[in-house]
Write a protein that holds these residues in place. Structure first.
Motif, mmCIF file in Angstrom:
data_model
loop_
_atom_site.group_PDB
_atom_site.id
_atom_site.type_symbol
_atom_site.label_atom_id
_atom_site.label_comp_id
_atom_site.label_asym_id
_atom_site.label_seq_id
_atom_site.Cartn_x
_atom_site.Cartn_y
_atom_site.Cartn_z
ATOM 1 N N UNK A 1 52.476 -13.270 12.323
ATOM 2 C CA UNK A 1 52.949 -12.751 13.591
ATOM 3 C C UNK A 1 53.874 -11.567 13.416
ATOM 4 N N UNK A 2 54.271 -11.266 12.170
ATOM 5 C CA UNK A 2 55.163 -10.148 11.937
ATOM 6 C C UNK A 2 54.409 -8.845 12.154
ATOM 7 N N UNK A 3 55.170 -7.795 12.544
ATOM 8 C CA UNK A 3 54.555 -6.480 12.750
ATOM 9 C C UNK A 3 54.045 -5.936 11.437
ATOM 10 N N UNK A 4 52.866 -5.309 11.426
ATOM 11 C CA UNK A 4 52.331 -4.747 10.188
ATOM 12 C C UNK A 4 53.107 -3.534 9.723
ATOM 13 N N UNK A 5 53.930 -2.954 10.567
ATOM 14 C CA UNK A 5 54.697 -1.773 10.187
ATOM 15 C C UNK A 5 56.055 -2.182 9.680
ATOM 16 N N UNK A 6 56.350 -1.813 8.444
ATOM 17 C CA UNK A 6 57.636 -2.173 7.854
ATOM 18 C C UNK A 6 58.765 -1.580 8.666
ATOM 19 N N UNK A 7 59.802 -2.359 8.894
ATOM 20 C CA UNK A 7 60.987 -1.856 9.568
ATOM 21 C C UNK A 7 60.973 -2.018 11.064
ATOM 22 N N UNK A 8 59.882 -2.496 11.661
ATOM 23 C CA UNK A 8 59.836 -2.646 13.108
ATOM 24 C C UNK A 8 60.810 -3.727 13.553
ATOM 25 N N UNK A 9 61.368 -3.536 14.741
ATOM 26 C CA UNK A 9 62.384 -4.468 15.242
ATOM 27 C C UNK A 9 61.748 -5.742 15.777
ATOM 28 N N UNK A 10 62.551 -6.819 15.777
ATOM 29 C CA UNK A 10 62.097 -8.085 16.328
ATOM 30 C C UNK A 10 62.610 -8.304 17.749
ATOM 31 N N UNK A 11 63.347 -7.305 18.311
ATOM 32 C CA UNK A 11 63.922 -7.450 19.650
ATOM 33 C C UNK A 11 63.046 -6.737 20.664
ATOM 34 N N UNK A 12 63.074 -7.210 21.873
ATOM 35 C CA UNK A 12 62.335 -6.584 22.968
ATOM 36 C C UNK A 12 63.333 -5.814 23.809
ATOM 37 N N UNK A 13 63.320 -4.497 23.680
ATOM 38 C CA UNK A 13 64.304 -3.670 24.388
ATOM 39 C C UNK A 13 64.046 -3.708 25.889
ATOM 40 N N UNK A 14 62.784 -3.564 26.283
ATOM 41 C CA UNK A 14 62.394 -3.678 27.689
ATOM 42 C C UNK A 14 63.186 -2.745 28.599
ATOM 43 N N UNK A 15 63.247 -1.453 28.232
ATOM 44 C CA UNK A 15 63.856 -0.431 29.080
ATOM 45 C C UNK A 15 62.766 0.518 29.552
ATOM 46 N N UNK A 16 62.797 0.870 30.845
ATOM 47 C CA UNK A 16 61.817 1.863 31.274
ATOM 48 C C UNK A 16 62.266 3.234 30.750
ATOM 49 N N UNK A 17 61.369 4.219 30.828
ATOM 50 C CA UNK A 17 61.636 5.522 30.222
ATOM 51 C C UNK A 17 62.917 6.158 30.761
ATOM 52 N N UNK A 18 63.120 6.076 32.063
ATOM 53 C CA UNK A 18 64.277 6.725 32.685
ATOM 54 C C UNK A 18 65.589 6.116 32.190
ATOM 55 N N UNK A 19 65.666 4.793 32.156
ATOM 56 C CA UNK A 19 66.888 4.140 31.685
ATOM 57 C C UNK A 19 67.120 4.415 30.203
ATOM 58 N N UNK A 20 66.036 4.413 29.426
ATOM 59 C CA UNK A 20 66.176 4.652 27.991
ATOM 60 C C UNK A 20 66.712 6.060 27.729
ATOM 61 N N UNK A 21 66.159 7.042 28.437
ATOM 62 C CA UNK A 21 66.617 8.417 28.252
ATOM 63 C C UNK A 21 68.080 8.565 28.650
ATOM 64 N N UNK A 22 68.478 7.893 29.713
ATOM 65 C CA UNK A 22 69.876 7.968 30.152
ATOM 66 C C UNK A 22 70.815 7.396 29.090
#
Length: 420
Positions: free
Chosen positions: A198-219
């Motif tokens: 179940x781990x991400x195939x990409x090394x270093x990927x986070x295990x947290x779900x940020x769940x921010x829409x684009x506008x909030x993330x950019x802010x």
């Protein structure tokens, strides 16, 4: 083939020339395709990359190319030498010399003797090291270290070393990134460990779900402690970076932090930035990856911490992007930007001082020339004023005593003579 393809024999490193592991080759059609057949120097018989009696010295192989039985020379890799060959096919335009990004990346990171292949459409890089276990070929990238021969042309690529350098770390990284099927291998390892699939195939990927829409993330990104850097990159400002590719990587590392390594969101955000260009969707790698996909993948792999909304750490700095030009090297982006700006300000200040000094000199020169012009005008006017009246008097005298008076005197003498 009309001429032997060994353009500059002296350019071939001595490390290779001193070994008696050389064969010749000639081009023949096999199943309708041109194929390089190894031949034994001196005899022209078929040579084998596993039978040393079919090999010879470099000088013997080179001499045999002067005959009609060989088109070029080749170096044989064995278990007894540390030489590894990296073959990059179909990556160079023989007319323009343009190179695709993947080949350029590999050549820069290996940083060892590199030459153009006989066809002119690829490169051969020779290093010393140990080839990692696993597959040795994918797409147009092949790695050899034993039981194969490498065509050698001596057509050395400028700005690459003239020696065969040891590049074990770079070789390992390139083998992993360009040749190994990392996702399949990772999945296989996870299955062997039992239940880690179940781990991400990409090394270093986070295990947290940020769940921010684009506008909030950019802010959040713009209001963070390194928000100024984010905003510069977001607006397409590449000042402080040697190339736009480095700036692309820097922005992707920031996006990797704020998205928790979410590839899809990173991609859609980057496309909204001022750095987005057509190159983003171009296929640049042997595995079919686009430039954008590979940049995102590397950004995630080099990011060790990710934004966690549960920590409430909205002002956390993301990690600085690595220097993608030098293999294994990392730089502090903020320090580099400050150093760049400081150096730029110093050079600009020096230039301003030079221009001010030049302006002062020119001003002094102009003043000198104006004074000289004024003096010359005064000198020209002074003789005119001193000779103006005498000139009129001379004219008068001429009219009174000149040619006009002579006829009058002659007539007077004539009539006087007759009257006598």
């Amino acid at each position: 083939m009309s001429e032997p393809i060994v353009s500059e024999p002296e350019a071939i490193p001595e490390t290779l020339r001193e070994r008696e592991q050389w064969v010749c080759w000639r081009e023949e059609d096999r199943d309708g395709k041109p194929t390089k057949i190894p031949v034994t120097p001196g005899t022209g018989e078929f040579a084998s990359s596993t039978e040393s009696e079919t090999w010879a010295s470099f000088e013997a192989a080179l001499d045999y190319t002067e005959t009609a039985h060989a088109d070029g020379v080749g170096f044989v890799f064995t278990d007894d030498d540390p030489i590894v060959g990296v073959d990059l096919d179909d990556c160079r335009d023989p007319e323009t010399g343009d190179v695709d990004d993947a080949a350029l990346d590999i050549i820069k990171r290996l940083d060892s003797y590199t030459e153009v292949s006989p066809s002119g459409t690829g490169y051969h890089v020779l290093i010393t090291g140990e080839l990692p276990d696993g597959r040795n070929r994918r797409g147009s990238v092949e790695l050899y270290d034993t039981a194969r021969f490498f065509t050698v042309t001596g057509d050395h690529v400028e700005r690459t070393p003239t020696r065969v350098a040891r590049r074990q770390d770079a070789l390992r990284a390139i083998h992993r990134e360009y040749v190994q099927d990392t996702e399949r291998d990772t999945a296989s390892e996870s299955e062997q460990r039992g239940g880690a699939a179940d781990e991400s195939p990409t090394a270093g990927a986070a295990d947290v779900d940020v769940d921010l829409d684009d506008e909030d993330l950019l802010e959040k990104a713009q209001n963070a402690s390194n928000g100024e850097k984010f905003e510069r990159l977001w607006n397409g400002n590449t000042v402080g970076y040697d190339s736009q590719s480095e700036a692309d990587m820097a922005l992707c590392c920031l996006l990797a932090f704020w998205t928790g390594g979410d590839r899809t969101q990173m991609d859609q955000l980057f496309r909204q930035s001022g750095l987005h260009r057509e190159k983003w969707d171009e296929v640049h790698y042997a595995d079919g990856s686009t430039y954008g996909e590979k940049t995102i993948e590397r950004a995630i792999a080099t990011t060790s911490e990710f934004y966690d909304p549960d920590d409430g750490d909205d002002a956390a700095d993301s990690h600085d992007p690595p220097d993608r030009v030098t293999a294994g090297g990392t730089t502090d982006d903020a320090d580099r930007s400050r150093a760049y700006l400081a150096e730029k300000n110093r050079l600009l200040s020096e230039r301003v001082d030079e221009l001010e000094a030049t302006l002062e000199q020119k001003t002094e020169r102009i003043e000198t020339l104006e004074a000289e012009i004024e003096r010359l005008i005064d000198e020209l006017e002074a003789p005119d004023r001193g000779t103006e009246q005498p000139h009129e008097e001379d004219s008068s005298t001429v009219s009174e005593t000149g040619d006009d008076s002579e006829p009058s005197s002659m007539l007077s003498r004539f009539f006087s003579g007759r009257s006598e």
